[in-house]
Write an enzyme that holds these catalytic residues in place. Structure first.
Site, PDB file in Angstrom:
ATOM      1  N   LEU A  15       0.848  -1.180   0.000  1.00  0.00           N
ATOM      2  CA  LEU A  15       0.000   0.000   0.000  1.00  0.00           C
ATOM      3  C   LEU A  15       0.887   1.234   0.000  1.00  0.00           C
ATOM      4  O   LEU A  15       1.673   1.435   0.926  1.00  0.00           O
ATOM      5  CB  LEU A  15      -0.919   0.010   1.228  1.00  0.00           C
ATOM      6  CG  LEU A  15      -1.968  -1.098   1.302  1.00  0.00           C
ATOM      7  CD1 LEU A  15      -2.725  -1.012   2.615  1.00  0.00           C
ATOM      8  CD2 LEU A  15      -2.935  -1.005   0.145  1.00  0.00           C
ATOM      9  N   ASP A  16       0.785   2.045  -1.022  1.00  0.00           N
ATOM     10  CA  ASP A  16       1.658   3.210  -1.164  1.00  0.00           C
ATOM     11  C   ASP A  16       0.845   4.399  -1.651  1.00  0.00           C
ATOM     12  O   ASP A  16       0.387   4.429  -2.797  1.00  0.00           O
ATOM     13  CB  ASP A  16       2.787   2.893  -2.155  1.00  0.00           C
ATOM     14  CG  ASP A  16       3.778   4.040  -2.291  1.00  0.00           C
ATOM     15  OD1 ASP A  16       3.641   5.040  -1.560  1.00  0.00           O
ATOM     16  OD2 ASP A  16       4.690   3.934  -3.137  1.00  0.00           O
TER      17      ASP A  16
END
EC number: 3.4.23.-
Length: 280
Positions: A163-164
């Site tokens: 998750l970025d």
């Protein structure tokens, strides 16, 4: 046993435990507060030498003393923050005290050797910091990764995605969200697809060469996505394919384009924008 040695021993061990707790919760509390809490704990420990004061060691009073020590030693802004501090303090207390006295009794070294006791407590504190750090890292990795299943042309592939929030790419035409994936993933889904380009980014000529090698069913899904490096004015492109859907947390999310790159990381094979989850 001289009482002054006993008090000094407990004072220093309490100080080490409080300092260790401060490090674990990342609180920069001042030395005065730590010594106050350590002194309170040392005073309480003296009661062990007087059997007539056994009432002070009932569970309710022990809980009250622990609460008082944490209130004196640490600062907090909410009940939740205080509860976290209290739990970490208990963890540090149990681990350091338990491991210290285990070493003492295991080695048979005289309990009166204060320097050895303090060294044991200090080393236990250092060990706990490393263990706690690893636990936090595992939790961090778990919180910031997702297992996703990519479905494309009746094929599917499951992998770990990071998750970025820095991945804000969207298809400029359809406005579809983009999940960055390793090129090798699509080789498992579509073995005959030609993605043997060496760099993460391609130009228009290279994109055209790749598209010309694809059959009609795949080529209709192709997207060419503009990409600009952080801190650079140069715009490159990555090749994208429209997925059937991507399954995350047992939810099938459509309108997703797979941005194909060759990023080097063995821990995950996709980069996911967290907003995709909130929009699903």
């Amino acid at each position: 046993m001289y009482i002054e040695y006993y008090i000094i021993e407990n004072l220093l061990i309490n100080y080490i435990i409080i300092s260790c707790t401060s490090i674990l919760i990342k609180e920069n509390n001042n030395v005065k507060k730590k010594w106050m809490g350590a002194s309170l704990g040392a005073i309480y420990s003296v009661a062990y030498l007087y059997p007539s004061l056994h009432i002070l060691f009932t569970i309710p009073l022990k809980i009250i003393i622990i609460i008082l020590i944490t209130l004196v030693s640490f600062s907090y802004k909410s009940k939740k923050e205080y509860t976290r501090t209290l739990l970490v303090f208990l963890l540090a207390n149990i681990f350091i005290s338990g491991s210290t006295y285990f070493v003492i009794y295991f080695t048979g070294i005289d309990h009166m050797k204060i320097s050895f006791i303090i060294i044991c407590a200090y080393l236990s504190c250092e060990l706990l910091k490393y263990i706690y750090k690893d636990i936090k890292m595992i939790k961090y990795i778990k919180e910031f990764t997702k297992t996703i299943t990519i479905s494309l042309l009746n094929h599917s592939y499951t992998c770990k995605a990071l998750l970025d929030s820095g991945n804000l790419l969207k298809d400029p035409i359809s406005k579809s969200d983009i999940i960055i994936i390793k090129a090798s993933i699509l080789k498992d889904i579509i073995p005959n697809i030609n993605l043997n380009y060496e760099n993460n980014f391609i130009d228009a000529k290279k994109a055209d060469e790749i598209i010309n090698t694809l059959d009609d069913e795949i080529s209709t899904r192709v997207r060419v996505i503009p990409y600009r490096h952080a801190g650079s004015n140069k715009t490159s492109m990555i090749l994208g394919l429209k997925a059937d859907y991507v399954e995350i947390d047992n939810r099938k999310i459509g309108n997703i384009v797979l941005g194909i790159t060759n990023f080097n990381d063995e821990d995950y094979k996709a980069i996911l924008n967290p907003t995709i989850l909130s929009e699903a």
